[in-house]
Write an enzyme that holds these catalytic residues in place. Structure first.
Site, mmCIF file in Angstrom:
data_model
loop_
_atom_site.group_PDB
_atom_site.id
_atom_site.type_symbol
_atom_site.label_atom_id
_atom_site.label_comp_id
_atom_site.label_asym_id
_atom_site.label_seq_id
_atom_site.Cartn_x
_atom_site.Cartn_y
_atom_site.Cartn_z
ATOM 1 N N THR A 313 -36.864 -26.064 8.071
ATOM 2 C CA THR A 313 -36.039 -25.634 9.203
ATOM 3 C C THR A 313 -36.937 -24.992 10.239
ATOM 4 O OG1 THR A 313 -34.189 -24.215 9.897
ATOM 5 C CG2 THR A 313 -35.515 -23.434 8.047
ATOM 6 N N HIS A 365 -36.241 -17.705 -7.581
ATOM 7 C CA HIS A 365 -37.175 -17.060 -8.497
ATOM 8 C C HIS A 365 -36.855 -17.371 -9.961
ATOM 9 C CE1 HIS A 365 -40.518 -14.651 -9.299
ATOM 10 N NE2 HIS A 365 -40.255 -13.582 -8.573
#
Length: 394
Positions: A313, A365
């Site tokens: 993006t 994560h």
């Protein structure tokens, strides 16, 4: 007299229903074959329903705002040629020939904007291909109309003092975006790591070869092709970034489908560049241009938006200096590019001014360790600061 029904198009398997957002013809209006009669919106794309034959719109069974499913009748058209009143030879000589009506050739977003502001498409000069009217042309026409309209000081004062509200229902796409953003926040352990890159080598490369590149490939040499190439090379070195979580399993992808975030009048969408490792920089630039134009005109299909293993993006086109992008599920990471700004940096013990850009990598994560995420981002930084490594794959 024979008829034909206006039918809702086949919806993708993942889409249960759709909403009727715009009728372009009223009951009693004449229609020609391939005229766009109605627009139907899903949570991914806008589908246009054309006329199968010429005739007159006899009935509208599903008004604007109605929820419909695949193959559901929306209205009915009575077949037949449109009756045209005879015109005398004298009137043909004295009356100017009207300009062709390009209203039906407008993209969905442009057509909607023209309708909302009661504009005449014939009064708007088109800057697009073959004189096509773009959204920017409509915005410019509105601005010109406002500056030319005489408004009294009292009217301006009254408008400023008026405190009103407007309630507008969310589009299906906006609802879906909201759902997915909340889903990411609630179901992933998202973390963002940052770095910065000196863009001077790429800018010098574009300045040196940009004109020749455009002449040879008929497309501009932008920054996105460099970003995509760098991302693909980094994904090859860190395959966990290109993986997804599937239940209790990790699904590794041995292909490189990159989603490119594109801002459209309906919201942010992420069309997919497939097999980017097999594409040249010219092919990447051409495909990005095609997807951007389709997004602007509301022509993106479900196939264009399906899939993708990693997202890029670029908020820098809007002036963003730094951000924390949100992962595009079910992907595990997203790379945010930002505005290129000249800043003082230390190079070989000297303070110099360089065009610098911040990079931001948001990742899940649960799957990706901090070590891999940081090294992945450093790899992209190294590749962009020395573009020759992209060709040598080192």
């Amino acid at each position: 007299m024979s008829y034909f029904d206006i039918i809702t198009p086949d919806l993708p398997e993942s889409v249960a229903d759709a909403t009727v957002v715009k009728w372009h013809k009223a009951v009693g209006d004449s229609v020609k074959r391939d005229d766009i009669l109605v627009e139907v919106e899903t949570d991914k794309v806008v589908l246009e329903v054309p006329a199968l034959d010429s005739g007159v719109l006899e009935s509208i069974e599903q008004p604007e705002g109605a929820t419909v499913v695949s193959k559901q009748p929306l209205g009915r058209v009575a077949k037949g040629e449109t009756v045209v009143a005879p015109v005398s030879a004298q009137s043909l000589q004295t009356e100017p020939r009207p300009a062709p009506d390009h209203h039906d050739s407008l993209g969905p977003s442009v057509r909607r904007l023209v309708g909302e502001h009661d504009l005449n498409p014939q009064d708007i000069p088109g800057s697009g291909k073959h004189g096509r009217i773009t959204r920017e042309d409509v915005v410019q026409a509105l601005a010109s109309k406002e500056t030319q309209s005489p408004v009294s000081q009292s009217a301006v004062k009254n408008s400023l003092e008026f405190r009103g509200e407007q309630r507008v229902p969310m589009t299906r796409l906006r609802k879906r975006i909201a759902e997915r953003l909340l889903e990411v926040k609630n179901s992933t352990a998202m973390l963002t790591t940052f770095n910065e890159v000196d863009m001077q080598p790429i800018m010098q490369l574009r300045k040196k070869y940009g004109e020749q590149f455009e002449k040879q490939h008929d497309v501009r040499l932008g920054f996105m092709s460099f970003y995509v190439k760098a991302v693909v090379e980094a994904l090859k070195r860190y395959p966990v970034i290109n993986a997804t979580i599937d239940g209790d399993d990790i699904l590794y992808h041995n292909y490189f489908d990159i989603s490119i975030a594109v801002s459209t009048p309906r919201g942010l969408v992420t069309p997919v560049l497939r097999d980017c490792d097999k594409m040249s920089m010219a092919e990447i630039e051409k495909q990005i241009k095609v997807l951007a134009e389709k997004g602007r005109d509301g022509k993106l299909t479900v196939e264009d938006l399906t899939g993708g293993n990693f997202t890029i993006t670029n908020g820098g086109v809007f002036g963003s200096l730094m951000s924390t992008p949100i992962i595009n599920p079910p992907q595990s990471a997203i790379l945010g590019m930002h505005a290129i700004k000249e800043r003082p940096v230390a190079v070989d013990g000297q303070v110099v001014i360089r065009p610098m850009m911040y990079l931001a990598l948001s990742y899940d994560h649960r799957l990706i360790d901090g070590k891999d995420s940081v090294r992945f981002l450093v790899t992209i930084k190294d590749l962009l600061e020395d573009p020759a490594r992209l060709l040598l794959e080192i």
